[in-house]
Each structure stands twice: as structure tokens, then as C-alpha cells.
Motif scaffolding. Sequence first.
Motif, mmCIF file in Angstrom:
data_model
loop_
_atom_site.group_PDB
_atom_site.id
_atom_site.type_symbol
_atom_site.label_atom_id
_atom_site.label_comp_id
_atom_site.label_asym_id
_atom_site.label_seq_id
_atom_site.Cartn_x
_atom_site.Cartn_y
_atom_site.Cartn_z
ATOM 1 N N MET A 130 0.806 -1.217 0.000
ATOM 2 C CA MET A 130 0.000 0.000 0.000
ATOM 3 C C MET A 130 0.845 1.276 0.000
ATOM 4 S SD MET A 130 -3.169 -0.370 -0.434
ATOM 5 C CE MET A 130 -3.461 1.374 -0.142
ATOM 6 N N LYS A 131 2.054 1.221 0.560
ATOM 7 C CA LYS A 131 2.875 2.437 0.621
ATOM 8 C C LYS A 131 3.316 2.904 -0.761
ATOM 9 C CE LYS A 131 7.097 -0.222 1.601
ATOM 10 N NZ LYS A 131 8.162 -0.449 2.613
ATOM 11 N N TYR A 132 3.188 2.043 -1.772
ATOM 12 C CA TYR A 132 3.585 2.418 -3.130
ATOM 13 C C TYR A 132 2.402 2.902 -3.970
ATOM 14 C CZ TYR A 132 7.549 -0.504 -1.758
ATOM 15 O OH TYR A 132 8.618 -1.068 -1.098
ATOM 16 N N GLN A 188 8.123 3.139 -6.488
ATOM 17 C CA GLN A 188 8.768 2.218 -5.557
ATOM 18 C C GLN A 188 10.178 2.700 -5.206
ATOM 19 O OE1 GLN A 188 9.092 -1.832 -6.970
ATOM 20 N NE2 GLN A 188 9.563 -2.622 -4.949
ATOM 21 N N THR A 189 10.923 3.155 -6.203
ATOM 22 C CA THR A 189 12.283 3.644 -5.960
ATOM 23 C C THR A 189 12.289 4.858 -5.037
ATOM 24 O OG1 THR A 189 13.045 2.827 -8.113
ATOM 25 C CG2 THR A 189 14.356 4.554 -7.067
ATOM 26 N N ILE A 190 11.385 5.805 -5.288
ATOM 27 C CA ILE A 190 11.320 7.020 -4.463
ATOM 28 C C ILE A 190 10.966 6.678 -3.020
ATOM 29 C CG2 ILE A 190 10.030 9.154 -4.067
ATOM 30 C CD1 ILE A 190 9.777 9.343 -7.163
ATOM 31 N N VAL A 191 9.934 5.850 -2.834
ATOM 32 C CA VAL A 191 9.498 5.493 -1.483
ATOM 33 C C VAL A 191 10.616 4.791 -0.723
ATOM 34 C CG1 VAL A 191 7.930 4.005 -0.167
ATOM 35 C CG2 VAL A 191 7.044 5.389 -2.046
ATOM 36 N N GLU A 192 11.282 3.836 -1.370
ATOM 37 C CA GLU A 192 12.324 3.081 -0.677
ATOM 38 C C GLU A 192 13.563 3.930 -0.412
ATOM 39 O OE1 GLU A 192 12.878 -0.508 -2.929
ATOM 40 O OE2 GLU A 192 10.953 -1.335 -2.270
ATOM 41 N N THR A 193 13.857 4.892 -1.298
ATOM 42 C CA THR A 193 14.976 5.801 -1.060
ATOM 43 C C THR A 193 14.699 6.694 0.142
ATOM 44 O OG1 THR A 193 15.583 5.826 -3.406
ATOM 45 C CG2 THR A 193 16.376 7.652 -2.049
ATOM 46 N N VAL A 194 13.486 7.244 0.222
ATOM 47 C CA VAL A 194 13.104 8.077 1.362
ATOM 48 C C VAL A 194 13.167 7.272 2.654
ATOM 49 C CG1 VAL A 194 11.194 9.337 2.426
ATOM 50 C CG2 VAL A 194 11.703 9.673 -0.003
ATOM 51 N N GLU A 195 12.703 6.036 2.616
ATOM 52 C CA GLU A 195 12.760 5.190 3.812
ATOM 53 C C GLU A 195 14.202 4.979 4.276
ATOM 54 O OE1 GLU A 195 8.798 2.326 3.564
ATOM 55 O OE2 GLU A 195 10.680 1.644 2.649
ATOM 56 N N ARG A 196 15.121 4.738 3.332
ATOM 57 C CA ARG A 196 16.523 4.523 3.694
ATOM 58 C C ARG A 196 17.145 5.785 4.279
ATOM 59 N NH1 ARG A 196 16.660 1.546 -1.176
ATOM 60 N NH2 ARG A 196 17.553 3.306 -2.281
ATOM 61 N N VAL A 197 16.829 6.939 3.686
ATOM 62 C CA VAL A 197 17.376 8.199 4.187
ATOM 63 C C VAL A 197 16.882 8.477 5.588
ATOM 64 C CG1 VAL A 197 17.340 10.704 3.871
ATOM 65 C CG2 VAL A 197 17.712 9.207 1.898
ATOM 66 N N LEU A 198 15.578 8.286 5.820
ATOM 67 C CA LEU A 198 15.009 8.534 7.152
ATOM 68 C C LEU A 198 15.576 7.564 8.179
ATOM 69 C CD1 LEU A 198 11.271 9.275 6.252
ATOM 70 C CD2 LEU A 198 13.066 10.917 6.877
#
Length: 202
Positions: A130-132, A188-198
Motif C-alpha cells: 500500500m505504501k507504493y 517504488q524507488t522514491i518510497v524506498e529511497t526516502v525510507e533509507r534516508v530517514l
Amino acid sequence: MFTGIVQATCELVALEKRRGMHTLAVSLPAELREGLTLGASVANNGVCLTVTRVEDDRVFFDVMEETLTLTNLGTIAPGDQINIERSLTFGKEIGGHLLSGHVHCQAVVERVTDVGEQRDLHLRLPNEWMKYVLYKGFVAVNGCSLTVGEVFDDGFMLHLIPETLRLTNLKDAVAGTQLNIEIDSQTQTIVETVERVLAARQ
């Protein structure tokens, strides 16, 4: 690669089930068989499959066990209509969005509502995906590039125009129908990149 612009709905005319693999025979019209060679990639309900044989109007595809489990190709039967798209050719217009043909999961149709000539589908999606799914973002459903409508905690809405209903097998969806979902790769790439940065900042 594919664009999510379904070219035809074609009938599954034969299905051979073997241990760990099914072979599909799909009847393709002449225009979709033109230039089609063994080893070519064709999206069937959004699943990238390899052509293994061509006999008259029948095109054959092998589907492995993992794909049968993950997608709705494991439950189709002869007589069913399958959304078909040939792979993207360099120089062609991209009318939808870029797809890999690698389905992530299935969504279940919760409710179907007709609003004039438009049809609304309320889909339930596994929570981890759902996050994507973002309002007005892209999603591929049975290989169709579509825009996400309202988003809920456990799913989202699709608003289907008459042309989409005419050209695809989404017109056959009823409550309980399972549809193949490919999440937009850029989202998917944007969401996972933001998650890694946070996560790195914590």
C-alpha cells in the motif's frame, strides 16, 4: 519492457497442466502474430512470458510454479480472456507508463459500481504494497496502465472509462476477482529511497 496499453483481449484456448508448470495456448489475431518469433516477450494479464511455440493462430507460453502462485495465471481456464501486449519497440509511442511485466502481487475486487458509462472498482491490496500506491499515481492492473483513484488503508479505487472496459478484460471483473498488480517502479524507488534516508538519520 511494456507500456501498459493492452492491444487485445485474447482467448485461452488450451491449458496443459504439469507438475510445477503450465503451458498456455492463446489465440492471437494475425496483427499480433506478425513478426512474432520464438523467445519473444509478450505480456499476458501483465505477466511477461516467453513465446515457446507458434502453431497457426495459437501462441504457446510456459508458466513456472512461482508465477502460477503469485499471479492469476494460476487460476485461469480455457475460454477465459487474457489481456495481451507485445513488448515495446524502440521508437513507438509510450501511451501508458513503463512496465517490466513482473507482477508484485494480486488485488481482490471488493466492489464494482457502475456510474453512467464509467465503472468503478474498489480493490483490496496486501498491506505491504500500500505504501507504493498514491492518489493519481500509476499502477498496472492485469497489464493495464491506470491512474489510482481514492486510496484507503487497505486498497484503492479505479475509475474505468468505456474505452478501457471495451479493450480489456477488466470489464469482466466482479467482487472476488483477483487482478495482477505491478507497482510503478519509479514510485517504488522514491518510497524506498526516502525510507533509507530517514532510517539513516535515526
